[in-house]
Design a protein around this motif. Structure first.
Motif, mmCIF file in Angstrom:
data_model
loop_
_atom_site.group_PDB
_atom_site.id
_atom_site.type_symbol
_atom_site.label_atom_id
_atom_site.label_comp_id
_atom_site.label_asym_id
_atom_site.label_seq_id
_atom_site.Cartn_x
_atom_site.Cartn_y
_atom_site.Cartn_z
ATOM 1 N N GLN A 49 -3.593 -4.877 -10.960
ATOM 2 C CA GLN A 49 -5.079 -4.841 -11.446
ATOM 3 C C GLN A 49 -5.611 -6.135 -11.964
ATOM 4 O OE1 GLN A 49 -5.007 -1.256 -13.934
ATOM 5 N NE2 GLN A 49 -4.776 0.142 -12.238
ATOM 6 N N GLN A 59 -5.924 -8.807 -9.150
ATOM 7 C CA GLN A 59 -7.214 -8.485 -8.613
ATOM 8 C C GLN A 59 -8.347 -8.855 -8.946
ATOM 9 O OE1 GLN A 59 -6.183 -4.086 -7.747
ATOM 10 N NE2 GLN A 59 -5.845 -4.681 -5.475
ATOM 11 N N SER A 60 -8.408 -8.744 -10.368
ATOM 12 C CA SER A 60 -9.773 -9.066 -10.979
ATOM 13 C C SER A 60 -9.763 -10.499 -11.273
ATOM 14 C CB SER A 60 -9.469 -8.381 -12.596
ATOM 15 O OG SER A 60 -8.729 -9.240 -13.441
ATOM 16 N N TRP A 83 -7.400 -12.191 -6.590
ATOM 17 C CA TRP A 83 -5.904 -11.952 -5.636
ATOM 18 C C TRP A 83 -6.207 -10.875 -4.918
ATOM 19 C CZ3 TRP A 83 -2.082 -15.533 -5.586
ATOM 20 C CH2 TRP A 83 -2.115 -16.862 -6.433
ATOM 21 N N ILE A 84 -5.570 -10.893 -3.765
ATOM 22 C CA ILE A 84 -5.444 -9.679 -2.777
ATOM 23 C C ILE A 84 -4.032 -9.404 -3.013
ATOM 24 C CG2 ILE A 84 -5.343 -8.858 -0.277
ATOM 25 C CD1 ILE A 84 -7.491 -11.323 0.133
ATOM 26 N N ILE A 85 -3.665 -8.219 -3.182
ATOM 27 C CA ILE A 85 -2.312 -7.631 -3.319
ATOM 28 C C ILE A 85 -1.954 -7.360 -1.912
ATOM 29 C CG2 ILE A 85 -0.696 -5.940 -4.290
ATOM 30 C CD1 ILE A 85 -2.030 -7.835 -6.384
ATOM 31 N N HIS A 124 -4.295 -15.527 -2.777
ATOM 32 C CA HIS A 124 -5.427 -16.196 -3.215
ATOM 33 C C HIS A 124 -5.969 -17.165 -2.315
ATOM 34 C CE1 HIS A 124 -8.140 -17.785 -5.697
ATOM 35 N NE2 HIS A 124 -8.389 -16.774 -6.433
ATOM 36 N N ALA A 131 1.244 -11.283 -3.820
ATOM 37 C CA ALA A 131 -0.289 -11.584 -3.762
ATOM 38 C C ALA A 131 -0.891 -12.739 -3.172
ATOM 39 C CB ALA A 131 -1.012 -11.439 -5.225
#
Length: 175
Positions: A16, A19-20, A23-25, A43, A41
């Protein structure tokens, strides 16, 4: 027994937080015969960002060029969730050279499975999460270090205490 999976809850907090930060998991608990990577992840940064913070997984695969347009960065993240009773340098000493080699090999398997990402810059990060069981008598959680982010789940408080960029690199001896 109804014990929560503390490690997975710590990984959720880190995912989480990433992502904040934009970044894309791509994967959680990616497994290969060599081991497991907690979080992978991606970016997609601006020009230079991935190169500044990342390291090319295989220098031989992609020579640096002035016209390179690839600025994506992959982070292979090892998450260590610890409570106050189990300190092994906060989880840092659990990232042994053998563990690093397993993560490195597993990252190679990921890149073989997703060849379109094989030329991305890569780095190996470590996230240290502290967890504490919530007591009915506990009204405040004290910490000597500012947490990057916090959450509560399954009767525990979680704090991302440290996120170590490029904690180790791909120059590990794989022998």
């Amino acid at each position: 027994m109804n014990f929560p999976n503390i490690g997975q809850l710590g990984e959720n907090l880190v995912a989480q937080w990433l992502q904040s930060k934009g970044w894309i998991i791509l994967h959680r608990r990616f497994s290969s015969r060599w081991g497991e990577i907690d979080i992978i992840a991606q970016h997609d940064g601006e020009s230079g960002t991935a190169q500044e913070h990342g390291e090319n997984f295989s220098q031989a695969k992609r020579p640096a060029t002035a016209n390179s347009t690839q600025h994506s960065l992959l982070a292979f993240v090892e998450v260590k969730t610890r409570s106050s009773g189990s300190w092994d340098a906060g989880g840092k000493s659990a990232i042994t050279p053998q563990k690093q080699a397993k993560i490195w090999r597993t990252a190679g398997m990921f890149l073989a499975q997703y060849p379109e990402k094989a030329d991305y810059s890569c780095r190996f990060d470590v996230a240290i999460v502290y967890c504490q069981r919530v007591s009915k008598n506990l009204t405040v959680v004290t910490s000597t270090q500012e947490a990057l982010t916090t959450s509560s789940a399954a009767g525990y408080n979680f704090r991302l205490q440290e996120y170590i960029l490029a904690a180790f690199d791909s120059s590990i001896d794989n022998g």
